[in-house]
Design a protein around this motif. Sequence first.
Motif, PDB file in Angstrom:
ATOM      1  N   HIS A  88      15.523 -14.162   2.448  1.00  9.57           N
ATOM      2  CA  HIS A  88      14.550 -14.465   1.401  1.00  9.57           C
ATOM      3  C   HIS A  88      13.418 -15.300   1.983  1.00  9.57           C
ATOM      4  O   HIS A  88      13.622 -16.140   2.854  1.00  9.57           O
ATOM      5  CB  HIS A  88      15.206 -15.214   0.232  1.00  9.57           C
ATOM      6  CG  HIS A  88      16.122 -14.338  -0.565  1.00  9.57           C
ATOM      7  ND1 HIS A  88      15.678 -13.246  -1.276  1.00  9.57           N
ATOM      8  CD2 HIS A  88      17.455 -14.380  -0.757  1.00  9.57           C
ATOM      9  CE1 HIS A  88      16.700 -12.670  -1.875  1.00  9.57           C
ATOM     10  NE2 HIS A  88      17.795 -13.332  -1.565  1.00  9.57           N
ATOM     11  N   GLY A  89      12.229 -15.073   1.479  1.00  7.85           N
ATOM     12  CA  GLY A  89      11.053 -15.751   2.017  1.00  7.85           C
ATOM     13  C   GLY A  89      10.973 -17.206   1.617  1.00  7.85           C
ATOM     14  O   GLY A  89      11.732 -17.709   0.790  1.00  7.85           O
ATOM     15  N   GLU A  90      10.013 -17.886   2.202  1.00  6.64           N
ATOM     16  CA  GLU A  90       9.815 -19.301   1.916  1.00  6.64           C
ATOM     17  C   GLU A  90       9.338 -19.509   0.484  1.00  6.64           C
ATOM     18  O   GLU A  90       9.619 -20.540  -0.116  1.00  6.64           O
ATOM     19  CB  GLU A  90       8.796 -19.885   2.893  1.00  6.64           C
ATOM     20  CG  GLU A  90       9.267 -19.913   4.314  1.00  6.64           C
ATOM     21  CD  GLU A  90       8.203 -20.428   5.258  1.00  6.64           C
ATOM     22  OE1 GLU A  90       7.134 -20.845   4.777  1.00  6.64           O
ATOM     23  OE2 GLU A  90       8.440 -20.404   6.472  1.00  6.64           O
ATOM     24  N   GLU A  91       8.627 -18.525  -0.066  1.00  4.50           N
ATOM     25  CA  GLU A  91       8.133 -18.647  -1.434  1.00  4.50           C
ATOM     26  C   GLU A  91       9.285 -18.783  -2.412  1.00  4.50           C
ATOM     27  O   GLU A  91       9.228 -19.591  -3.336  1.00  4.50           O
ATOM     28  CB  GLU A  91       7.277 -17.433  -1.793  1.00  4.50           C
ATOM     29  CG  GLU A  91       6.006 -17.329  -0.979  1.00  4.50           C
ATOM     30  CD  GLU A  91       5.258 -16.043  -1.261  1.00  4.50           C
ATOM     31  OE1 GLU A  91       5.710 -15.277  -2.132  1.00  4.50           O
ATOM     32  OE2 GLU A  91       4.228 -15.819  -0.621  1.00  4.50           O
ATOM     33  N   GLU A  92      10.335 -17.987  -2.211  1.00  4.04           N
ATOM     34  CA  GLU A  92      11.476 -18.064  -3.111  1.00  4.04           C
ATOM     35  C   GLU A  92      12.181 -19.409  -2.978  1.00  4.04           C
ATOM     36  O   GLU A  92      12.668 -19.958  -3.963  1.00  4.04           O
ATOM     37  CB  GLU A  92      12.438 -16.906  -2.832  1.00  4.04           C
ATOM     38  CG  GLU A  92      11.868 -15.555  -3.208  1.00  4.04           C
ATOM     39  CD  GLU A  92      12.821 -14.427  -2.912  1.00  4.04           C
ATOM     40  OE1 GLU A  92      13.963 -14.703  -2.480  1.00  4.04           O
ATOM     41  OE2 GLU A  92      12.431 -13.274  -3.113  1.00  4.04           O
ATOM     42  N   GLU A  93      12.249 -19.930  -1.762  1.00  4.93           N
ATOM     43  CA  GLU A  93      12.869 -21.238  -1.566  1.00  4.93           C
ATOM     44  C   GLU A  93      12.075 -22.316  -2.283  1.00  4.93           C
ATOM     45  O   GLU A  93      12.647 -23.216  -2.898  1.00  4.93           O
ATOM     46  CB  GLU A  93      12.955 -21.553  -0.071  1.00  4.93           C
ATOM     47  CG  GLU A  93      13.936 -20.689   0.684  1.00  4.93           C
ATOM     48  CD  GLU A  93      13.924 -20.960   2.176  1.00  4.93           C
ATOM     49  OE1 GLU A  93      13.194 -21.876   2.613  1.00  4.93           O
ATOM     50  OE2 GLU A  93      14.646 -20.266   2.900  1.00  4.93           O
ATOM     51  N   GLU A  95      10.178 -21.873  -4.938  1.00  8.53           N
ATOM     52  CA  GLU A  95      10.394 -21.700  -6.378  1.00  8.53           C
ATOM     53  C   GLU A  95      11.726 -22.304  -6.802  1.00  8.53           C
ATOM     54  O   GLU A  95      11.825 -22.939  -7.849  1.00  8.53           O
ATOM     55  CB  GLU A  95      10.346 -20.211  -6.732  1.00  8.53           C
ATOM     56  CG  GLU A  95       8.963 -19.597  -6.639  1.00  8.53           C
ATOM     57  CD  GLU A  95       8.969 -18.109  -6.911  1.00  8.53           C
ATOM     58  OE1 GLU A  95      10.013 -17.593  -7.354  1.00  8.53           O
ATOM     59  OE2 GLU A  95       7.932 -17.474  -6.678  1.00  8.53           O
ATOM     60  N   GLU A  96      12.764 -22.091  -5.981  1.00  4.62           N
ATOM     61  CA  GLU A  96      14.073 -22.653  -6.304  1.00  4.62           C
ATOM     62  C   GLU A  96      14.027 -24.182  -6.308  1.00  4.62           C
ATOM     63  O   GLU A  96      14.623 -24.820  -7.173  1.00  4.62           O
ATOM     64  CB  GLU A  96      15.112 -22.153  -5.302  1.00  4.62           C
ATOM     65  CG  GLU A  96      15.440 -20.685  -5.447  1.00  4.62           C
ATOM     66  CD  GLU A  96      16.390 -20.194  -4.362  1.00  4.62           C
ATOM     67  OE1 GLU A  96      16.839 -21.018  -3.539  1.00  4.62           O
ATOM     68  OE2 GLU A  96      16.670 -18.990  -4.340  1.00  4.62           O
ATOM     69  N   GLU A  97      13.305 -24.758  -5.342  1.00  2.00           N
ATOM     70  CA  GLU A  97      13.183 -26.216  -5.290  1.00  2.00           C
ATOM     71  C   GLU A  97      12.463 -26.743  -6.518  1.00  2.00           C
ATOM     72  O   GLU A  97      12.857 -27.763  -7.095  1.00  2.00           O
ATOM     73  CB  GLU A  97      12.446 -26.636  -4.017  1.00  2.00           C
ATOM     74  CG  GLU A  97      13.242 -26.435  -2.754  1.00  2.00           C
ATOM     75  CD  GLU A  97      12.440 -26.737  -1.506  1.00  2.00           C
ATOM     76  OE1 GLU A  97      11.265 -27.165  -1.639  1.00  2.00           O
ATOM     77  OE2 GLU A  97      12.968 -26.548  -0.399  1.00  2.00           O
ATOM     78  N   GLU A  98      11.402 -26.043  -6.946  1.00  2.00           N
ATOM     79  CA  GLU A  98      10.663 -26.454  -8.144  1.00  2.00           C
ATOM     80  C   GLU A  98      11.550 -26.381  -9.382  1.00  2.00           C
ATOM     81  O   GLU A  98      11.516 -27.272 -10.240  1.00  2.00           O
ATOM     82  CB  GLU A  98       9.427 -25.576  -8.327  1.00  2.00           C
ATOM     83  CG  GLU A  98       8.347 -25.820  -7.301  1.00  2.00           C
ATOM     84  CD  GLU A  98       7.185 -24.865  -7.440  1.00  2.00           C
ATOM     85  OE1 GLU A  98       7.184 -24.069  -8.404  1.00  2.00           O
ATOM     86  OE2 GLU A  98       6.270 -24.912  -6.605  1.00  2.00           O
ATOM     87  N   GLN A  99      12.363 -25.327  -9.480  1.00  2.00           N
ATOM     88  CA  GLN A  99      13.260 -25.190 -10.616  1.00  2.00           C
ATOM     89  C   GLN A  99      14.303 -26.310 -10.622  1.00  2.00           C
ATOM     90  O   GLN A  99      14.639 -26.844 -11.680  1.00  2.00           O
ATOM     91  CB  GLN A  99      13.951 -23.827 -10.583  1.00  2.00           C
ATOM     92  CG  GLN A  99      13.009 -22.674 -10.883  1.00  2.00           C
ATOM     93  CD  GLN A  99      13.669 -21.321 -10.727  1.00  2.00           C
ATOM     94  OE1 GLN A  99      14.842 -21.232 -10.330  1.00  2.00           O
ATOM     95  NE2 GLN A  99      12.938 -20.261 -11.043  1.00  2.00           N
ATOM     96  N   GLU A 100      14.814 -26.675  -9.452  1.00  2.00           N
ATOM     97  CA  GLU A 100      15.781 -27.755  -9.370  1.00  2.00           C
ATOM     98  C   GLU A 100      15.170 -29.082  -9.780  1.00  2.00           C
ATOM     99  O   GLU A 100      15.796 -29.894 -10.471  1.00  2.00           O
ATOM    100  CB  GLU A 100      16.341 -27.851  -7.947  1.00  2.00           C
ATOM    101  CG  GLU A 100      17.256 -26.711  -7.580  1.00  2.00           C
ATOM    102  CD  GLU A 100      17.731 -26.785  -6.133  1.00  2.00           C
ATOM    103  OE1 GLU A 100      17.475 -27.811  -5.471  1.00  2.00           O
ATOM    104  OE2 GLU A 100      18.347 -25.810  -5.683  1.00  2.00           O
ATOM    105  N   GLU A 101      13.890 -29.312  -9.373  1.00  2.00           N
ATOM    106  CA  GLU A 101      13.199 -30.544  -9.761  1.00  2.00           C
ATOM    107  C   GLU A 101      12.987 -30.593 -11.264  1.00  2.00           C
ATOM    108  O   GLU A 101      13.156 -31.637 -11.886  1.00  2.00           O
ATOM    109  CB  GLU A 101      11.854 -30.627  -9.027  1.00  2.00           C
ATOM    110  CG  GLU A 101      11.981 -30.922  -7.556  1.00  2.00           C
ATOM    111  CD  GLU A 101      10.631 -30.920  -6.862  1.00  2.00           C
ATOM    112  OE1 GLU A 101       9.585 -30.844  -7.560  1.00  2.00           O
ATOM    113  OE2 GLU A 101      10.603 -30.991  -5.620  1.00  2.00           O
TER     114      GLU A 101
END
Length: 106
Positions: A88-93, A95-101
């Motif tokens: 998976h690309g860095e963009e998805e990572e 997005e996941e970090e933003e969702q966790e925040e």
Amino acid sequence: MATTQQDRFNVNTQSDHVAAKYVGTGHADTNRFEWALNIKRDTYASIVANHSLAAHQAIGEHESIGRIKYQMKQSMLLPCGTAPRALHGEEEEEEEEEQEEERANA
């Protein structure tokens, strides 16, 4: 027969041309998943395009030719399943970090 510098350059140029012309030929950074994806899609496309191959497959599976072609076209969408997490690309990572925040802040 000794290879010259011109021969080496010519081989590299031909290789680059083939890689640019045909998507499925791969490159140095092609991983196992992408390679398998290309192989399966090429195989399914060949079976759909060639009536004799589709008929052979239909006989083996005791299905109609139309059903086999339909199944092959459906299988071309995700022939190997979803990509592994490592691909998976860095963009998805991000997005996941933003969702966790957002979850942590809520």
